[in-house]
Design a protein around this motif. Structure first.
Motif, PDB file in Angstrom:
ATOM      1  N   LEU A 226      15.828  -7.761 -10.516  1.00  0.00           N
ATOM      2  CA  LEU A 226      15.180  -8.448 -11.633  1.00  0.00           C
ATOM      3  C   LEU A 226      14.687  -7.418 -12.640  1.00  0.00           C
ATOM      4  O   LEU A 226      14.167  -6.361 -12.265  1.00  0.00           O
ATOM      5  N   SER A 227      14.848  -7.740 -13.917  1.00  0.00           N
ATOM      6  CA  SER A 227      14.301  -6.860 -14.948  1.00  0.00           C
ATOM      7  C   SER A 227      12.785  -6.981 -15.002  1.00  0.00           C
ATOM      8  O   SER A 227      12.085  -6.029 -15.358  1.00  0.00           O
ATOM      9  N   GLU A 228      12.265  -8.155 -14.644  1.00  0.00           N
ATOM     10  CA  GLU A 228      10.822  -8.352 -14.562  1.00  0.00           C
ATOM     11  C   GLU A 228      10.551  -9.537 -13.647  1.00  0.00           C
ATOM     12  O   GLU A 228      11.411 -10.391 -13.428  1.00  0.00           O
ATOM     13  N   MET A 229       9.355  -9.585 -13.097  1.00  0.00           N
ATOM     14  CA  MET A 229       8.914 -10.718 -12.286  1.00  0.00           C
ATOM     15  C   MET A 229       7.484 -11.043 -12.674  1.00  0.00           C
ATOM     16  O   MET A 229       6.591 -10.202 -12.551  1.00  0.00           O
ATOM     17  N   LYS A 230       7.295 -12.258 -13.150  1.00  0.00           N
ATOM     18  CA  LYS A 230       5.964 -12.700 -13.536  1.00  0.00           C
ATOM     19  C   LYS A 230       5.565 -13.849 -12.623  1.00  0.00           C
ATOM     20  O   LYS A 230       6.288 -14.841 -12.488  1.00  0.00           O
ATOM     21  N   LEU A 231       4.412 -13.712 -11.976  1.00  0.00           N
ATOM     22  CA  LEU A 231       3.938 -14.711 -11.029  1.00  0.00           C
ATOM     23  C   LEU A 231       2.511 -15.093 -11.381  1.00  0.00           C
ATOM     24  O   LEU A 231       1.611 -14.240 -11.377  1.00  0.00           O
ATOM     25  N   ASP A 232       2.333 -16.348 -11.705  1.00  0.00           N
ATOM     26  CA  ASP A 232       1.007 -16.859 -12.072  1.00  0.00           C
ATOM     27  C   ASP A 232       0.407 -16.046 -13.217  1.00  0.00           C
ATOM     28  O   ASP A 232      -0.784 -15.721 -13.228  1.00  0.00           O
ATOM     29  N   GLY A 233       1.276 -15.677 -14.193  1.00  0.00           N
ATOM     30  CA  GLY A 233       0.838 -14.957 -15.372  1.00  0.00           C
ATOM     31  C   GLY A 233       0.716 -13.458 -15.194  1.00  0.00           C
ATOM     32  O   GLY A 233       0.336 -12.758 -16.139  1.00  0.00           O
ATOM     33  N   GLN A 234       1.016 -12.931 -13.991  1.00  0.00           N
ATOM     34  CA  GLN A 234       0.885 -11.498 -13.744  1.00  0.00           C
ATOM     35  C   GLN A 234       2.261 -10.869 -13.538  1.00  0.00           C
ATOM     36  O   GLN A 234       3.111 -11.428 -12.861  1.00  0.00           O
ATOM     37  N   GLN A 235       2.437  -9.691 -14.119  1.00  0.00           N
ATOM     38  CA  GLN A 235       3.670  -8.951 -13.939  1.00  0.00           C
ATOM     39  C   GLN A 235       3.610  -8.170 -12.622  1.00  0.00           C
ATOM     40  O   GLN A 235       2.668  -7.425 -12.372  1.00  0.00           O
ATOM     41  N   ILE A 236       4.626  -8.385 -11.786  1.00  0.00           N
ATOM     42  CA  ILE A 236       4.770  -7.539 -10.605  1.00  0.00           C
ATOM     43  C   ILE A 236       5.286  -6.181 -11.063  1.00  0.00           C
ATOM     44  O   ILE A 236       6.147  -6.087 -11.936  1.00  0.00           O
ATOM     45  N   ARG A 237       4.791  -5.135 -10.482  1.00  0.00           N
ATOM     46  CA  ARG A 237       5.174  -3.787 -10.905  1.00  0.00           C
ATOM     47  C   ARG A 237       6.704  -3.632 -10.860  1.00  0.00           C
ATOM     48  O   ARG A 237       7.335  -3.891  -9.825  1.00  0.00           O
ATOM     49  N   PRO A 238       7.316  -3.188 -11.934  1.00  0.00           N
ATOM     50  CA  PRO A 238       8.769  -2.979 -11.943  1.00  0.00           C
ATOM     51  C   PRO A 238       9.240  -2.003 -10.870  1.00  0.00           C
ATOM     52  O   PRO A 238      10.375  -2.080 -10.408  1.00  0.00           O
TER      53      PRO A 238
ATOM     54  N   THR B 132       0.854  -1.182   0.000  1.00  0.00           N
ATOM     55  CA  THR B 132       0.000   0.000   0.000  1.00  0.00           C
ATOM     56  C   THR B 132       0.889   1.231   0.000  1.00  0.00           C
ATOM     57  O   THR B 132       1.812   1.340   0.825  1.00  0.00           O
ATOM     58  N   ASN B 133       0.646   2.146  -0.932  1.00  0.00           N
ATOM     59  CA  ASN B 133       1.440   3.357  -1.023  1.00  0.00           C
ATOM     60  C   ASN B 133       1.202   4.211   0.220  1.00  0.00           C
ATOM     61  O   ASN B 133       0.069   4.553   0.544  1.00  0.00           O
ATOM     62  N   VAL B 134       2.292   4.540   0.941  1.00  0.00           N
ATOM     63  CA  VAL B 134       2.151   5.249   2.208  1.00  0.00           C
ATOM     64  C   VAL B 134       1.782   6.717   2.001  1.00  0.00           C
ATOM     65  O   VAL B 134       1.336   7.379   2.938  1.00  0.00           O
ATOM     66  N   VAL B 135       1.958   7.235   0.788  1.00  0.00           N
ATOM     67  CA  VAL B 135       1.622   8.631   0.501  1.00  0.00           C
ATOM     68  C   VAL B 135       0.184   8.752   0.032  1.00  0.00           C
ATOM     69  O   VAL B 135      -0.597   9.569   0.539  1.00  0.00           O
ATOM     70  N   THR B 136      -0.204   7.918  -0.935  1.00  0.00           N
ATOM     71  CA  THR B 136      -1.535   8.033  -1.537  1.00  0.00           C
ATOM     72  C   THR B 136      -2.568   7.112  -0.912  1.00  0.00           C
ATOM     73  O   THR B 136      -3.767   7.306  -1.106  1.00  0.00           O
ATOM     74  N   GLY B 137      -2.096   6.084  -0.178  1.00  0.00           N
ATOM     75  CA  GLY B 137      -3.017   5.095   0.355  1.00  0.00           C
ATOM     76  C   GLY B 137      -3.487   4.082  -0.659  1.00  0.00           C
ATOM     77  O   GLY B 137      -4.337   3.233  -0.365  1.00  0.00           O
ATOM     78  N   GLU B 138      -2.952   4.125  -1.872  1.00  0.00           N
ATOM     79  CA  GLU B 138      -3.367   3.206  -2.938  1.00  0.00           C
ATOM     80  C   GLU B 138      -2.869   1.791  -2.656  1.00  0.00           C
ATOM     81  O   GLU B 138      -1.672   1.559  -2.489  1.00  0.00           O
ATOM     82  N   PRO B 139      -3.786   0.798  -2.614  1.00  0.00           N
ATOM     83  CA  PRO B 139      -3.352  -0.584  -2.432  1.00  0.00           C
ATOM     84  C   PRO B 139      -2.961  -1.206  -3.773  1.00  0.00           C
ATOM     85  O   PRO B 139      -3.471  -0.797  -4.826  1.00  0.00           O
ATOM     86  N   TYR B 140      -2.078  -2.154  -3.731  1.00  0.00           N
ATOM     87  CA  TYR B 140      -1.691  -2.897  -4.934  1.00  0.00           C
ATOM     88  C   TYR B 140      -1.773  -4.382  -4.599  1.00  0.00           C
ATOM     89  O   TYR B 140      -1.070  -4.866  -3.701  1.00  0.00           O
ATOM     90  N   ALA B 141      -2.652  -5.094  -5.294  1.00  0.00           N
ATOM     91  CA  ALA B 141      -2.886  -6.507  -5.019  1.00  0.00           C
ATOM     92  C   ALA B 141      -2.800  -7.304  -6.312  1.00  0.00           C
ATOM     93  O   ALA B 141      -2.975  -6.774  -7.409  1.00  0.00           O
ATOM     94  N   ILE B 142      -2.507  -8.590  -6.166  1.00  0.00           N
ATOM     95  CA  ILE B 142      -2.487  -9.498  -7.314  1.00  0.00           C
ATOM     96  C   ILE B 142      -3.380 -10.691  -7.008  1.00  0.00           C
ATOM     97  O   ILE B 142      -3.721 -10.963  -5.852  1.00  0.00           O
ATOM     98  N   THR B 143      -3.745 -11.375  -8.069  1.00  0.00           N
ATOM     99  CA  THR B 143      -4.517 -12.607  -7.935  1.00  0.00           C
ATOM    100  C   THR B 143      -3.565 -13.788  -8.076  1.00  0.00           C
ATOM    101  O   THR B 143      -2.800 -13.858  -9.044  1.00  0.00           O
ATOM    102  N   LEU B 144      -3.590 -14.660  -7.123  1.00  0.00           N
ATOM    103  CA  LEU B 144      -2.719 -15.837  -7.147  1.00  0.00           C
ATOM    104  C   LEU B 144      -3.584 -17.065  -6.961  1.00  0.00           C
ATOM    105  O   LEU B 144      -4.362 -17.160  -6.004  1.00  0.00           O
ATOM    106  N   GLY B 145      -3.487 -17.984  -7.911  1.00  0.00           N
ATOM    107  CA  GLY B 145      -4.309 -19.186  -7.857  1.00  0.00           C
ATOM    108  C   GLY B 145      -3.869 -20.122  -6.752  1.00  0.00           C
ATOM    109  O   GLY B 145      -3.692 -19.726  -5.598  1.00  0.00           O
ATOM    110  N   GLU B 146      -3.667 -21.370  -7.078  1.00  0.00           N
ATOM    111  CA  GLU B 146      -3.287 -22.361  -6.078  1.00  0.00           C
ATOM    112  C   GLU B 146      -1.894 -22.043  -5.535  1.00  0.00           C
ATOM    113  O   GLU B 146      -0.935 -21.939  -6.289  1.00  0.00           O
ATOM    114  N   PRO B 147      -1.759 -21.863  -4.217  1.00  0.00           N
ATOM    115  CA  PRO B 147      -0.448 -21.542  -3.663  1.00  0.00           C
ATOM    116  C   PRO B 147       0.411 -22.790  -3.519  1.00  0.00           C
ATOM    117  O   PRO B 147      -0.073 -23.917  -3.635  1.00  0.00           O
TER     118      PRO B 147
END
Length: 635
Positions: A555-567, A280-295
Motif C-alpha cells: 500500500l502507498s498509504e494506510m489510513k485507519l480511523d483518520g490516522q496514517q499508519i507509518r509507511p 515496538t522497535n526491537v533495537v530502540t525499544g520505541e513503542p508505536y501505538a495508535i488510537t482507534l475509536g469504536e472497533p
C-alpha cells in the motif's frame, strides 16, 4: 453386543474386538462422558495409566476437576505438542507420506495386536460425524474407558451425537486409541497410523494427546474423503467483521500452525490507556501505538478446519463459500498472559455453559482454570501449547450459516530483520496479491519463526534450519494432515482458488515487520482496515509494486480511523534499521526458499495452469508476469 452396534456395517476385525471386550459403554450424554473423565466415581483427580510389559504401570496423564471443566496434563513435555513426524500410512494406496512399513515393518500384525489389546479393555464407543453435522460423514471412535476425557474432547470437537440420531450407518472413518503401544512398539514416539480403503479411513492413535488424532486425524479423514469426491477442507479460520458503519466483510485466514488462525477471530488488544500497540522497535525499544475509536464487531465462523464443499457454492458468485467442519474449537491460549487481554474469550472459558476440557493448563481441584495459567515444561518455562476445547455453542456471536468469503488472508510468522542481522522478516503489514501468487504461498506455507504449536526439530538445540530458518509446512498448510499426494492437493487447491476470482487475496505477517515486533497486531489492523473499506476493496491507485515480486503490491498509504499508519510498516525497506541491502537479502532468502520447494510439484500429474505459475517463479518472474496469468480484479 449392544444392538445399536450390531446394526452397523463394521469391519470384521472390529466386530470381533467389540464382541470380546469385557464391557462397552455407549454414552447417552456428553455429561456422562465428562464425569467418566474422572473415573466416574465423583473424584476430583484421576490418573491415566496402563500396564506396559517390562515397565509395569506407566502414567500417561492426569485429570483434575476444576470448577469450569477438567484439566488434563501429561508427564512428558513431548506429549504436550503434536509431533509433526507422527503420521504413518498403513496401506498401499497412493501417498507422499512415510509408510509404516518403511520404519516398522508391515502394519497388519500391529493392527491385529492393537485390536486384540482393545478387546481386553473396558471400552467407550462414540459415534460422531467427521466434518460436523451439516455435511459430515458418520464415523466411530473406540476408546479405553479410562481415557474418557479423550472421548469427551472428541465429541466436543466433532459434536455429540447418538446412534438414534444417526440411524444405521456404515462408518466412513473409525478412530482407535491405544496409548501404551507408544512404549511397546515405537520407542516412546507419537505415532498415528492411517489405514485407508476407498470407502473407509481408519486412524490408529498411539498417544494420548488428542491433537494429532481426535483433532488433526479427523482432518486427515476429511481430506481423504474430499480427494475421492473432488473438494477440499482448508486449514483456515474465518470471521465476519461488521464495522461501526454496518459494513460486513468475511475474512478467511490461512497459514502454517502458529500463523494466526485463532487470532483472526480474536479482538485486537489494547493498552491500559485504550490505545492499540502496533509495534515496538526491537533495537530502540520505541513503542508505536495508535488510537482507534469504536472497533468492528466480530462474528466467528470457523477456527481451524473450514469446509469448502461444492454443494455450498452459489453459481456465478465468484467467491469461495465456507462452513465450519467442526462443532468445537481447539483454541491455543499461549498469547493470553494476564486477565483482560481478550474479555470475550476469557468469559467463554471462565463462565462456560457446560464444563470444558483444558490441556496443558495449571488446573487445581475445585478452582477455576484460568486461560493465562499454563503448565510449566521441565525447563521451568510455561508450556507454549496450552489449549482449551470450546464447543461452538459456547462461542459468542457464532455464525452458523454458510458464508461467501470477501478476503482470504495468509499469515506468516516473521523474525526481526535489521541491517545488522538480515533475515526474511521483510514482509510489510499488508500486501495485495493476485490469485496465482496466493496459490504459490499456499503451496509453500512457511512455518516461520518460533512456531509454538508443535514439537519440531527447529526447537532443538543445535538445529540449523535451511533458508534462514524457514521450513515449509506443505501445500495449503493442510499437508501435515493429508494422507494423499502433494500434487493432488496442489491441484485441488488451484481449482478452488481459480473458481473464486472475486475473492481478494492478501498477505499479512505476524510477530515482526522488519525491526518492529508486532505480535498479531498486523493481522488485526489489516482486518480492521479492509473491513472499513467495504468487503476488502482497495483502489489500484493506492497500490505500489513491492520490491519483492512474491509480495505482490504494497500500500502507498494506510489510513485507519483518520490516522496514517507509518509507511515504514507498509514497506520495511524504508525503515532506518533495515534499509535496502538488508531487505534485498531477506527477499533473496524467500525467493530461494520458493524455488527450492516448488521443484517437487513439476510432475506429469500437475495441472498445466499450475505449471505455468511455478515456472514463472522459478524464472524469477516480475509481478506483471503473475498478473498476466491471473489478473487482479480491482478498480
Amino acid at each position: 453386543m449392544d444392538p445399536r452396534l450390531a446394526a452397523l456395517a463394521l469391519p470384521r476385525e472390529l466386530r470381533a474386538c467389540l464382541e470380546q471386550a469385557p464391557s462397552i459403554l455407549i454414552a447417552e450424554s456428553r455429561a456422562q462422558l465428562w464425569e467418566l473423565s474422572l473415573g466416574g466415581e465423583g473424584a476430583d483427580t484421576f490418573d491415566i495409566g496402563f500396564e506396559v510389559p517390562g515397565r509395569g504401570w506407566v502414567k500417561e496423564g492426569d485429570v483434575v476437576r476444576c470448577r469450569n471443566g477438567v484439566s488434563v496434563n501429561y508427564p512428558e513435555d513431548y506429549i504436550r505438542r503434536r509431533d509433526p513426524d507422527c503420521m504413518r500410512i498403513g496401506d498401499d494406496l497412493p501417498t507422499d507420506k512415510p509408510r509404516f512399513s518403511d520404519d516398522y515393518g508391515p502394519f497388519g500384525p500391529v493392527k491385529a495386536e492393537t485390536l486384540a489389546w482393545l478387546a481386553a479393555q473396558d471400552l467407550i464407543v462414540v459415534p460422531f460425524k467427521a466434518g460436523a453435522r451439516r455435511l459430515g460423514s458418520p464415523s466411530l471412535a473406540v476408546v479405553p474407558r479410562n481415557c474418557a476425557f479423550f472421548a469427551t474432547a472428541l465429541v466436543d470437537l466433532q459434536g455429540f451425537m447418538t446412534f438414534e440420531e444417526l440411524g444405521p450407518f456404515t462408518p466412513r472413518a473409525i478412530l482407535y486409541l491405544a496409548p501404551p503401544f507408544r512404549h511397546t512398539h515405537f520407542g516412546g514416539k507419537q505415532v498415528v497410523v492411517h489405514d485407508r480403503t476407498e470407502t473407509l479411513h481408519e486412524i490408529f492413535a498411539y498417544n494420548l494427546y488428542p491433537g494429532p488424532s481426535a483433532k488433526k486425524g479427523v482432518f486427515s479423514a476429511l481430506l481423504d474423503i474430499g480427494t475421492h469426491e473432488g473438494w477440499l477442507t482448508t486449514h483456515a479460520s474465518s470471521v465476519r467483521v461488521t464495522t461501526p458503519y454496518e459494513n460486513s466483510t468475511v475474512f478467511m485466514h490461512e497459514g502454517a500452525s502458529g500463523g494466526g488462525k485463532s487470532e483472526m477471530c480474536q479482538d485486537l488488544r489494547r493498552e491500559e490507556d485504550g490505545r492499540v500497540l502496533v509495534g515496538t522497535n526491537v533495537v530502540t525499544g520505541e513503542p508505536y501505538a495508535i488510537t482507534l475509536g469504536e472497533p468492528s464487531r466480530l462474528e466467528p465462523i470457523t477456527d481451524d478446519m473450514t469446509l469448502v464443499h461444492p454443494s455450498l457454492q452459489r453459481i456465478g458468485s465468484g467467491k469461495t463459500t465456507i462452513v465450519d467442519a467442526e462443532e468445537g474449537w481447539f483454541v491455543r491460549v499461549d498469547n493470553l498472559t494476564k486477565y483482560g487481554e481478550d474479555p470475550g474469550l476469557e468469559a467463554s472459558i471462565i463462565h462456560p455453559t457446560q464444563p470444558l476440557v483444558f490441556l496443558n493448563m495449571d488446573g487445581h481441584a475445585g478452582a477455576t482454570a484460568l486461560a493465562w495459567e499454563h503448565i510449566c515444561d521441565c525447563d521451568g518455562k510455561p508450556c507454549s501449547n496450552p489449549r482449551v476445547i470450546i464447543p461452538r455453542s459456547q462461542i459468542r456471536h457464532i455464525v452458523d450459516e454458510p458464508q461467501e468469503v470477501d478476503v482470504r488472508t495468509f499469515g506468516v510468522r516473521m523474525p526481526p530483520c535489521t541491517s545488522d542481522l538480515p533475515t526474511y522478516g521483510v514482509m510489510g503489514l499488508l500486501h495485495v496479491i493476485p490469485s496465482s501468487l496466493a496459490w504459490l504461498w499456499r503451496l509453500i506455507t512457511p512455518r516461520g519463526d518460533k512456531n509454538p504449536s508443535i514439537a519440531a526439530p527447529e526447537h532443538e538445540a543445535g538445529y540449523v534450519a535451511p533458508h534462514g530458518g524457514m521450513i515449509s509446512e506443505g501445500v495449503g498448510s493442510f499437508w501435515p494432515f493429508s494422507t494423499n499426494t502433494k500434487v493432488g492437493g496442489a491441484n485441488l487447491l488451484l481449482q478452488q482458488i481459480l473458481e473464486a476470482p472475486k475473492t481478494q487475496w492478501v498477505l499479512t505477517p505476524n510477530q515482526h515487520v522488519g525491526a518492529y515486533h508486532v505480535g498479531f497486531a498486523a493481522e488485526w489492523i489489516t482486518r480492521e482496515y479492509l473491513a472499513r473499506r467495504g468487503q476488502g476493496s482497495i483502489r489500484r491507485e493506492h497500490l505500489v509494486e513491492s520490491r519483492c515480486p512474491l509480495f505482490g503490491y504494497s500500500l502507498s498509504e494506510m489510513k485507519l480511523d483518520g490516522q496514517q499508519i507509518r509507511p515504514t510498516l507498509l514497506r520495511p525497506e524504508l525503515q532506518s534499521r533495515v534499509g535496502l541491502d538488508a531487505y534485498d537479502a531477506g527477499a533473496a532468502i524467500i525467493q530461494g526458499f520458493f524455488q527450492a520447494e516448488l521443484q517437487q510439484y513439476l510432475t506429469d500429474e500437475l495441472d498445466p495452469r499450475g505449471r505455468v505459475i511455478i515456472e514463472t517463479c522459478l524464472n524469477e518472474g516480475a509481478l506483471e508476469d503473475y498478473l498476466r496469468i491471473t489478473p487482479l480484479e480491482i478498480d
